[in-house]
Design an enzyme around this catalytic site. Structure first.
Site, PDB file in Angstrom:
ATOM      1  N   ASP A  52       4.328  20.036  -3.975  1.00  0.00           N
ATOM      2  CA  ASP A  52       4.688  18.715  -4.478  1.00  0.00           C
ATOM      3  C   ASP A  52       6.184  18.723  -4.807  1.00  0.00           C
ATOM      4  O   ASP A  52       6.604  19.341  -5.792  1.00  0.00           O
ATOM      5  CB  ASP A  52       3.848  18.403  -5.732  1.00  0.00           C
ATOM      6  CG  ASP A  52       4.136  17.011  -6.260  1.00  0.00           C
ATOM      7  OD1 ASP A  52       5.170  16.420  -5.881  1.00  0.00           O
ATOM      8  OD2 ASP A  52       3.328  16.505  -7.063  1.00  0.00           O
ATOM      9  N   GLY A  77       4.607   3.321   2.775  1.00  0.00           N
ATOM     10  CA  GLY A  77       3.574   2.686   3.596  1.00  0.00           C
ATOM     11  C   GLY A  77       4.112   1.391   4.146  1.00  0.00           C
ATOM     12  O   GLY A  77       5.318   1.130   4.053  1.00  0.00           O
ATOM     13  N   SER A 117      16.102   3.701   5.557  1.00  0.00           N
ATOM     14  CA  SER A 117      15.286   2.642   6.156  1.00  0.00           C
ATOM     15  C   SER A 117      16.068   1.348   6.320  1.00  0.00           C
ATOM     16  O   SER A 117      17.020   1.089   5.561  1.00  0.00           O
ATOM     17  CB  SER A 117      14.096   2.397   5.225  1.00  0.00           C
ATOM     18  OG  SER A 117      13.466   1.181   5.538  1.00  0.00           O
ATOM     19  N   TYR A 148      11.450   0.119  -2.879  1.00  0.00           N
ATOM     20  CA  TYR A 148      11.632   1.079  -1.779  1.00  0.00           C
ATOM     21  C   TYR A 148      13.054   1.023  -1.182  1.00  0.00           C
ATOM     22  O   TYR A 148      13.697   2.049  -0.967  1.00  0.00           O
ATOM     23  CB  TYR A 148      10.577   0.773  -0.717  1.00  0.00           C
ATOM     24  CG  TYR A 148      10.606   1.618   0.518  1.00  0.00           C
ATOM     25  CD1 TYR A 148      10.230   2.963   0.487  1.00  0.00           C
ATOM     26  CD2 TYR A 148      10.972   1.067   1.751  1.00  0.00           C
ATOM     27  CE1 TYR A 148      10.233   3.735   1.640  1.00  0.00           C
ATOM     28  CE2 TYR A 148      10.967   1.829   2.912  1.00  0.00           C
ATOM     29  CZ  TYR A 148      10.599   3.165   2.856  1.00  0.00           C
ATOM     30  OH  TYR A 148      10.603   3.917   4.000  1.00  0.00           O
ATOM     31  N   LYS A 152      16.079   3.947  -1.284  1.00  0.00           N
ATOM     32  CA  LYS A 152      16.690   4.515  -0.070  1.00  0.00           C
ATOM     33  C   LYS A 152      18.219   4.361  -0.109  1.00  0.00           C
ATOM     34  O   LYS A 152      18.949   5.281   0.237  1.00  0.00           O
ATOM     35  CB  LYS A 152      16.136   3.804   1.178  1.00  0.00           C
ATOM     36  CG  LYS A 152      14.666   4.101   1.479  1.00  0.00           C
ATOM     37  CD  LYS A 152      14.475   5.514   1.982  1.00  0.00           C
ATOM     38  CE  LYS A 152      13.083   5.782   2.502  1.00  0.00           C
ATOM     39  NZ  LYS A 152      12.813   7.228   2.676  1.00  0.00           N
ATOM     40  N   LYS A 199      -7.000  -3.688  14.721  1.00  0.00           N
ATOM     41  CA  LYS A 199      -7.775  -4.938  14.687  1.00  0.00           C
ATOM     42  C   LYS A 199      -8.218  -5.330  16.092  1.00  0.00           C
ATOM     43  O   LYS A 199      -9.355  -5.753  16.297  1.00  0.00           O
ATOM     44  CB  LYS A 199      -6.937  -6.076  14.077  1.00  0.00           C
ATOM     45  CG  LYS A 199      -6.736  -5.927  12.571  1.00  0.00           C
ATOM     46  CD  LYS A 199      -5.840  -7.046  12.040  1.00  0.00           C
ATOM     47  CE  LYS A 199      -5.467  -6.816  10.587  1.00  0.00           C
ATOM     48  NZ  LYS A 199      -4.557  -7.845  10.049  1.00  0.00           N
ATOM     49  N   GLN A 217       7.528 -14.438  11.978  1.00  0.00           N
ATOM     50  CA  GLN A 217       8.517 -13.479  11.456  1.00  0.00           C
ATOM     51  C   GLN A 217       8.833 -12.470  12.556  1.00  0.00           C
ATOM     52  O   GLN A 217       7.980 -12.163  13.392  1.00  0.00           O
ATOM     53  CB  GLN A 217       8.021 -12.802  10.167  1.00  0.00           C
ATOM     54  CG  GLN A 217       6.799 -11.925  10.258  1.00  0.00           C
ATOM     55  CD  GLN A 217       5.475 -12.676  10.094  1.00  0.00           C
ATOM     56  OE1 GLN A 217       5.317 -13.790  10.571  1.00  0.00           O
ATOM     57  NE2 GLN A 217       4.508 -12.040   9.455  1.00  0.00           N
ATOM     58  N   ARG A 283      14.391  -9.331  11.170  1.00  0.00           N
ATOM     59  CA  ARG A 283      15.218  -8.125  11.026  1.00  0.00           C
ATOM     60  C   ARG A 283      15.368  -7.466  12.391  1.00  0.00           C
ATOM     61  O   ARG A 283      14.394  -7.250  13.101  1.00  0.00           O
ATOM     62  CB  ARG A 283      14.547  -7.158  10.063  1.00  0.00           C
ATOM     63  CG  ARG A 283      15.284  -5.829   9.967  1.00  0.00           C
ATOM     64  CD  ARG A 283      14.585  -4.863   9.047  1.00  0.00           C
ATOM     65  NE  ARG A 283      14.695  -5.284   7.662  1.00  0.00           N
ATOM     66  CZ  ARG A 283      13.827  -4.918   6.713  1.00  0.00           C
ATOM     67  NH1 ARG A 283      12.793  -4.167   7.013  1.00  0.00           N
ATOM     68  NH2 ARG A 283      13.997  -5.327   5.477  1.00  0.00           N
TER      69      ARG A 283
HETATM   70  P1  NAD Z   1       4.386   9.310   6.246  1.00  0.00           P
HETATM   71  O1  NAD Z   1       3.841   8.644   5.027  1.00  0.00           O
HETATM   72  O2  NAD Z   1       3.488   9.487   7.403  1.00  0.00           O
HETATM   73  O3  NAD Z   1       5.019  10.729   5.860  1.00  0.00           O
HETATM   74  C1  NAD Z   1       5.583  11.000   4.598  1.00  0.00           C
HETATM   75  C2  NAD Z   1       4.976  12.303   4.106  1.00  0.00           C
HETATM   76  O4  NAD Z   1       5.568  12.645   2.838  1.00  0.00           O
HETATM   77  C3  NAD Z   1       3.454  12.210   3.873  1.00  0.00           C
HETATM   78  O5  NAD Z   1       2.751  13.148   4.654  1.00  0.00           O
HETATM   79  C4  NAD Z   1       3.304  12.492   2.389  1.00  0.00           C
HETATM   80  O6  NAD Z   1       2.133  13.227   2.044  1.00  0.00           O
HETATM   81  C5  NAD Z   1       4.570  13.293   2.086  1.00  0.00           C
HETATM   82  N1  NAD Z   1       4.840  13.295   0.644  1.00  0.00           N
HETATM   83  C6  NAD Z   1       4.711  12.233  -0.216  1.00  0.00           C
HETATM   84  N2  NAD Z   1       4.957  12.640  -1.460  1.00  0.00           N
HETATM   85  C7  NAD Z   1       5.239  13.965  -1.401  1.00  0.00           C
HETATM   86  C8  NAD Z   1       5.561  14.934  -2.390  1.00  0.00           C
HETATM   87  N3  NAD Z   1       5.611  14.604  -3.687  1.00  0.00           N
HETATM   88  N4  NAD Z   1       5.788  16.201  -1.986  1.00  0.00           N
HETATM   89  C9  NAD Z   1       5.709  16.553  -0.662  1.00  0.00           C
HETATM   90  N5  NAD Z   1       5.402  15.673   0.307  1.00  0.00           N
HETATM   91  C10 NAD Z   1       5.173  14.387  -0.060  1.00  0.00           C
HETATM   92  O7  NAD Z   1       5.689   8.462   6.658  1.00  0.00           O
HETATM   93  P2  NAD Z   1       6.578   8.528   7.984  1.00  0.00           P
HETATM   94  O8  NAD Z   1       6.383   7.251   8.695  1.00  0.00           O
HETATM   95  O9  NAD Z   1       6.378   9.805   8.705  1.00  0.00           O
HETATM   96  O10 NAD Z   1       8.038   8.471   7.326  1.00  0.00           O
HETATM   97  C11 NAD Z   1       8.873   9.621   7.200  1.00  0.00           C
HETATM   98  C12 NAD Z   1      10.170   9.203   6.506  1.00  0.00           C
HETATM   99  O11 NAD Z   1      10.806   8.158   7.236  1.00  0.00           O
HETATM  100  C13 NAD Z   1       9.982   8.665   5.086  1.00  0.00           C
HETATM  101  O12 NAD Z   1      11.050   9.096   4.279  1.00  0.00           O
HETATM  102  C14 NAD Z   1      10.043   7.172   5.272  1.00  0.00           C
HETATM  103  O13 NAD Z   1      10.438   6.502   4.089  1.00  0.00           O
HETATM  104  C15 NAD Z   1      11.065   7.057   6.384  1.00  0.00           C
HETATM  105  N6  NAD Z   1      10.940   5.788   7.136  1.00  0.00           N
HETATM  106  C16 NAD Z   1       9.883   5.588   7.972  1.00  0.00           C
HETATM  107  C17 NAD Z   1       9.780   4.381   8.669  1.00  0.00           C
HETATM  108  C18 NAD Z   1       8.657   4.126   9.646  1.00  0.00           C
HETATM  109  O14 NAD Z   1       8.678   3.084  10.308  1.00  0.00           O
HETATM  110  N7  NAD Z   1       7.672   5.013   9.779  1.00  0.00           N
HETATM  111  C19 NAD Z   1      10.741   3.382   8.489  1.00  0.00           C
HETATM  112  C20 NAD Z   1      11.790   3.611   7.613  1.00  0.00           C
HETATM  113  C21 NAD Z   1      11.894   4.832   6.951  1.00  0.00           C
END
Ligand code: NAD
Length: 321
Positions: A52, A77, A117, A148, A152, A199, A217, A283
Site C-alpha cells: 500500500d 475510475g 490526466s 481528481y 493530478k 452494455k 458530449q 474535450r
Molecule cells: P487502474 O485503476 O486500472 O490502475 C491503478 C492501480 O493503482 C490499481 O490496480 C490500484 O489497485 C492501484 N492502487 C490504488 N491505490 C493503491 C495504493 N494505495 N498502493 C498501491 N497501488 C494502488 O487505472 P489505469 O487506467 O491503469 O490508470 C493508471 C494511471 O493512469 C493512473 O494514475 C490514472 O490516474 C492515470 N490515468 C488513466 C487514464 C485512463 O483513461 N485509464 C486517464 C488519465 C489518467
C-alpha cells in the site's frame, strides 16, 4: 549485460499490467507493485509486491534497487466514480505520489514518470461539444476537474519541484481516455468505452441501452498499445514538461455507441439519462507537441481498438455466463 531495473506502481491495474509486458519485451527487469494483483491475467513481472503506497515505509520498500520508476498507482475510475469519491481520491493519491517522489529521490532513482490526466484542463475551455483541442499550455489559469484533476495538476507541479530542487529527472504525461482489453468493464469504476461495450454485449440483437447525458458530449480516445508506446517514448526523451498523450479524433458518445453497435452487428437504440454525471461537455487533445517530442503519434483507429476491446469484454461476459 546488466538489465535496467524498473518499478511500475499500479502494475495490478489496466495500464500498468500492459506496461509490465511491454518493458519486459524491451529487455528490462520489472518489479510490479500494487495493493491488488491483476484481475484478468497473471502478472509476468520478475518481482511483484503487494504494497500500500500510501505509506512512506512501503514506498521506500518499493523503490529499493530500481533505476527507473513508472508511477501509475492511483485510486481512480470513470466519471461516475471520480465525481462521488473526491475526498478519498485526493487523500490516497496525494499520499501515494508524495511518498513515491520522496522515496525515488532518496533511492537515487534516475527517472520518474507520473501519469497525469486530461482532467487537469480548465472547465472554462471545455464548455462546448466542438471544443478546440487542448494544448499543454491551456492548463493555466487553472480550473481543473474538482478533486481528481486538481490532485493530478498539483502532482505535476511537485514533479517539477523535485526536478528543479533535487535533480530527479521527472516526466509527466496527460492521458486522454485510454481504453482496451484488460481494462475494468464493470463494478462502477469503468470508463465509457468499456461500459458501452459491456452494455452492447449484453444487449439483444435489437435493443436499447442507457446512455449517460444526451450523448452529444464529445471526447477523444486512445488505444492501450498507443498509450504504452507513447509512455515509453517519453521516458526515452529529454522532455520534462507535461505532455498530452491521446488521439485528436473527436467523437460524440452517440458515435461511440454506433461504432460499437456496428462491431457487434446489433441495432441499438439509446435511452438518455440526463441525471447521470457527464463530465465536461467536450474535450480533445492537441497533439502538436506530442508529434514534435515523440516523433510519433497514436496509430490505432478507434474502430480497430474498439473491436479488440469489444471482443475481449464479450469473451469475459461469456465466461461469467
Ligand atoms: P487502474 O485503476 O486500472 O490502475 C491503478 C492501480 O493503482 C490499481 O490496480 C490500484 O489497485 C492501484 N492502487 C490504488 N491505490 C493503491 C495504493 N494505495 N498502493 C498501491 N497501488 C494502488 O487505472 P489505469 O487506467 O491503469 O490508470 C493508471 C494511471 O493512469 C493512473 O494514475 C490514472 O490516474 C492515470 N490515468 C488513466 C487514464 C485512463 O483513461 N485509464 C486517464 C488519465 C489518467
Amino acid at each position: 549485460m546488466k538489465k535496467t531495473k524498473v518499478l511500475i506502481t499500479g502494475a495490478g491495474g489496466f495500464i500498468g499490467h500492459h506496461l509490465v509486458k511491454f518493458l519486459q519485451n524491451k529487455g528490462y527487469w520489472v518489479r510490479g507493485v500494487d495493493i491488488k494483483k491483476p484481475e484478468y491475467e497473471k502478472t509476468t513481472a520478475e518481482d511483484f509486491k503487494l504494497l500500500d503506497l500510501r505509506t512512506r515505509e512501503k514506498a521506500l520498500k518499493a523503490v529499493t534497487g530500481v533505476d527507473e520508476v513508472y508511477n501509475l498507482a492511483a485510486n481512480m475510475g470513470g466519471i461516475g466514480f471520480i465525481e462521488t469519491h473526491k475526498a478519498e481520491i485526493v487523500h490516497d493519491n496525494i499520499l501515494i505520489n508524495m511518498h513515491m517522489l520522496e522515496a525515488s529521490r532518496l533511492a537515487r532513482v534516475k527517472k520518474f514518470l507520473f501519469t497525469s490526466s486530461a482532467c487537469i484542463y480548465p472547465g472554462y475551455k471545455q464548455k462546448s461539444a466542438d471544443v478546440a483541442p487542448l494544448k499543454e499550455e491551456d492548463a493555466y489559469p487553472a480550473d481543473a476537474e474538482d478533486g481528481y484533476g486538481w490532485e493530478k495538476l498539483y502532482t505535476e507541479r511537485a514533479c517539477r519541484h523535485y526536478m528543479e530542487d533535487y535533480g530527479l529527472r521527472t516526466y509527466s504525461v496527460r492521458f486522454h481516455n485510454i481504453y482496451g482489453p484488460l481494462g475494468t468493464y464493470d463494478g462502477g469504476r469503468e470508463k465509457s468505452p468499456a461500459a458501452i461495450c459491456r452494455k452492447i454485449s449484453l444487449a439483444k440483437t435489437v435493443d436499447e441501452i442507457e446512455v449517460w447525458g444526451d450523448g452529444l458530449q464529445t471526447r477523444s480516445y486512445c488505444y492501450i498499445d498507443d498509450c504504452i508506446e507513447g509512455l515509453y517514448r517519453l521516458m526515452q526523451s529529454g522532455f520534462h514538461e507535461p505532455l498530452n498523450l491521446g488521439t485528436d479524433r473527436l467523437v460524440t458518445i452517440n458515435e461511440l455507441v454506433d461504432i460499437v453497435a456496428g462491431i457487434a452487428g446489433k441495432k441499438i437504440n439509446k435511452r438518455y439519462d440526463l441525471a447521470k454525471p457527464q463530465g465536461v461537455r467536450g474535450r480533445n487533445s492537441d497533439n502538436t507537441l506530442l508529434r514534435q517530442v515523440l516523433k510519433w503519434e497514436p496509430q490505432v483507429s478507434l474502430e480497430a481498438g474498439l473491436k479488440r476491446t469489444y471482443e475481449w469484454i464479450k469473451e469475459q461476459l461469456t465466461k461469467q455466463g
